[in-house]
Write a protein that holds these residues in place. Structure first.
Motif, PDB file in Angstrom:
ATOM      1  N   ASN A 285       0.839  -1.171   0.000  1.00 43.81           N
ATOM      2  CA  ASN A 285       0.000   0.000   0.000  1.00 43.81           C
ATOM      3  C   ASN A 285       0.857   1.196   0.000  1.00 43.81           C
ATOM      4  O   ASN A 285       0.752   2.087   0.767  1.00 43.81           O
TER       5      ASN A 285
ATOM      6  N   SER B 257      -3.469 -14.386  -1.216  1.00 37.89           N
ATOM      7  CA  SER B 257      -3.439 -13.113  -0.503  1.00 37.89           C
ATOM      8  C   SER B 257      -4.577 -12.235  -1.010  1.00 37.89           C
ATOM      9  O   SER B 257      -4.741 -12.053  -2.219  1.00 37.89           O
TER      10      SER B 257
ATOM     11  N   GLU C 177      -5.882  -8.487  -0.704  1.00 35.32           N
ATOM     12  CA  GLU C 177      -5.512  -7.150  -0.267  1.00 35.32           C
ATOM     13  C   GLU C 177      -6.630  -6.165  -0.610  1.00 35.32           C
ATOM     14  O   GLU C 177      -7.202  -6.216  -1.697  1.00 35.32           O
TER      15      GLU C 177
ATOM     16  N   THR D  72       2.627 -15.142   1.101  1.00 36.67           N
ATOM     17  CA  THR D  72       3.220 -15.937   2.177  1.00 36.67           C
ATOM     18  C   THR D  72       3.459 -17.372   1.714  1.00 36.67           C
ATOM     19  O   THR D  72       2.519 -18.034   1.265  1.00 36.67           O
TER      20      THR D  72
ATOM     21  N   LYS E  28       1.608   0.871   7.700  1.00 40.39           N
ATOM     22  CA  LYS E  28       0.572  -0.164   7.703  1.00 40.39           C
ATOM     23  C   LYS E  28       1.095  -1.447   7.061  1.00 40.39           C
ATOM     24  O   LYS E  28       0.853  -2.554   7.564  1.00 40.39           O
ATOM     25  N   ALA E  29       1.843  -1.296   5.962  1.00 44.08           N
ATOM     26  CA  ALA E  29       2.396  -2.468   5.284  1.00 44.08           C
ATOM     27  C   ALA E  29       3.388  -3.207   6.175  1.00 44.08           C
ATOM     28  O   ALA E  29       3.408  -4.443   6.219  1.00 44.08           O
TER      29      ALA E  29
ATOM     30  N   ALA F 218       3.442  -3.190   9.487  1.00 48.06           N
ATOM     31  CA  ALA F 218       2.704  -3.836  10.574  1.00 48.06           C
ATOM     32  C   ALA F 218       2.050  -5.118  10.079  1.00 48.06           C
ATOM     33  O   ALA F 218       2.064  -6.152  10.764  1.00 48.06           O
ATOM     34  N   ASP F 219       1.485  -5.055   8.871  1.00 52.40           N
ATOM     35  CA  ASP F 219       0.858  -6.243   8.291  1.00 52.40           C
ATOM     36  C   ASP F 219       1.908  -7.313   8.012  1.00 52.40           C
ATOM     37  O   ASP F 219       1.667  -8.506   8.219  1.00 52.40           O
TER      38      ASP F 219
ATOM     39  N   LYS G 114       2.723  -9.210  11.128  1.00 53.39           N
ATOM     40  CA  LYS G 114       1.654 -10.158  11.457  1.00 53.39           C
ATOM     41  C   LYS G 114       1.773 -11.412  10.604  1.00 53.39           C
ATOM     42  O   LYS G 114       1.581 -12.534  11.086  1.00 53.39           O
ATOM     43  N   ARG G 115       2.103 -11.221   9.326  1.00 55.26           N
ATOM     44  CA  ARG G 115       2.270 -12.368   8.436  1.00 55.26           C
ATOM     45  C   ARG G 115       3.460 -13.224   8.878  1.00 55.26           C
ATOM     46  O   ARG G 115       3.408 -14.456   8.822  1.00 55.26           O
TER      47      ARG G 115
END
Length: 206
Positions: free
Chosen positions: A2, A87, A89, A132, A189-190, A192-193, A196-197
């Motif tokens: 993003n 994925s 998005e 992933t 944001k990317a 942080a994501d 998480k991944r």
């Protein structure tokens, strides 16, 4: 990613009368369609582009571009590649700043028309979708994989912010600052994501 949100604003024109200019609206400033460049990590995936339950385009293989009409509605990118999990998005339309031009071009009527049509919104111009792997052989392999992606996201965001600042003129400095902030927010944001991944990735020792 993003990450991208880079379109520059055109020169603002002085209104020559509401009746003669209201039909122009955001079409003059930014057009009613745009292209979105989609890449994946790794490359070579197939991505379906969906909006409001309908498929409006494909990128196969990545990287590639897809043409979209400007809209307030979100877009879902569903990307697939053998050996990787699917994925999905979400691309959210954001305010472009075109309404600033419409205040001069077409007055409040032009603004109202653009707001109703979604023409004063846009999607990110460049999107990086992180795929992933189905599994990693070790925690070390997993962490090294995501560390490399993190570096590329940070470098890409910096390059795009530098480009915004390079293209910016003294007359639209405030809008450039907003655009650079949007890129920074998208980068954060990317990242942080991405973390998480990383934590959710499967580790299956060989």
């Amino acid at each position: 990613m993003n990450a991208g949100k880079l379109a520059g604003l055109g020169r603002l024109m002085i209104s020559v009368g509401l009746l003669s200019t209201s039909a122009a609206c955001a079409t003059v400033v930014g057009g009613t369609t745009q292209e979105v460049y989609v890449d994946t990590e790794p490359k070579g995936a197939t991505c379906a582009v969906n909006r409001q339950g309908a498929t409006v385009g494909f990128i196969r293989p990545t990287p590639g571009k897809v043409g979209l009409s400007r809209s307030k509605e979100t877009v879902i990118l569903s990307c697939n590649l053998d050996g990787y999990e699917q994925s999905n998005e979400v691309l959210v339309a954001s305010f472009t700043g075109a309404t600033v031009g419409n205040i001069l071009l077409g007055g409040l009527v032009g603004v109202a028309i653009d707001a109703a049509s979604g023409a004063n919104n846009k999607y990110p111009e460049r999107v990086m979708v992180i795929l992933t792997p189905a599994s990693f052989p070790s925690d070390e392999a997993r962490d090294a994989h995501y560390a490399g992606i993190r570096q590329r996201i940070e470098a890409g965001a910096k390059a795009e912010i530098d480009l915004v600042n390079t293209r910016c003129s003294s007359t639209n400095r405030e809008l450039c600052t907003i655009e650079a902030k949007q890129i920074s927010d998208a980068r954060d944001k990317a990242l942080a994501d991405l973390d998480k991944r990383r934590l959710a990735a499967k580790v299956v020792p060989a």
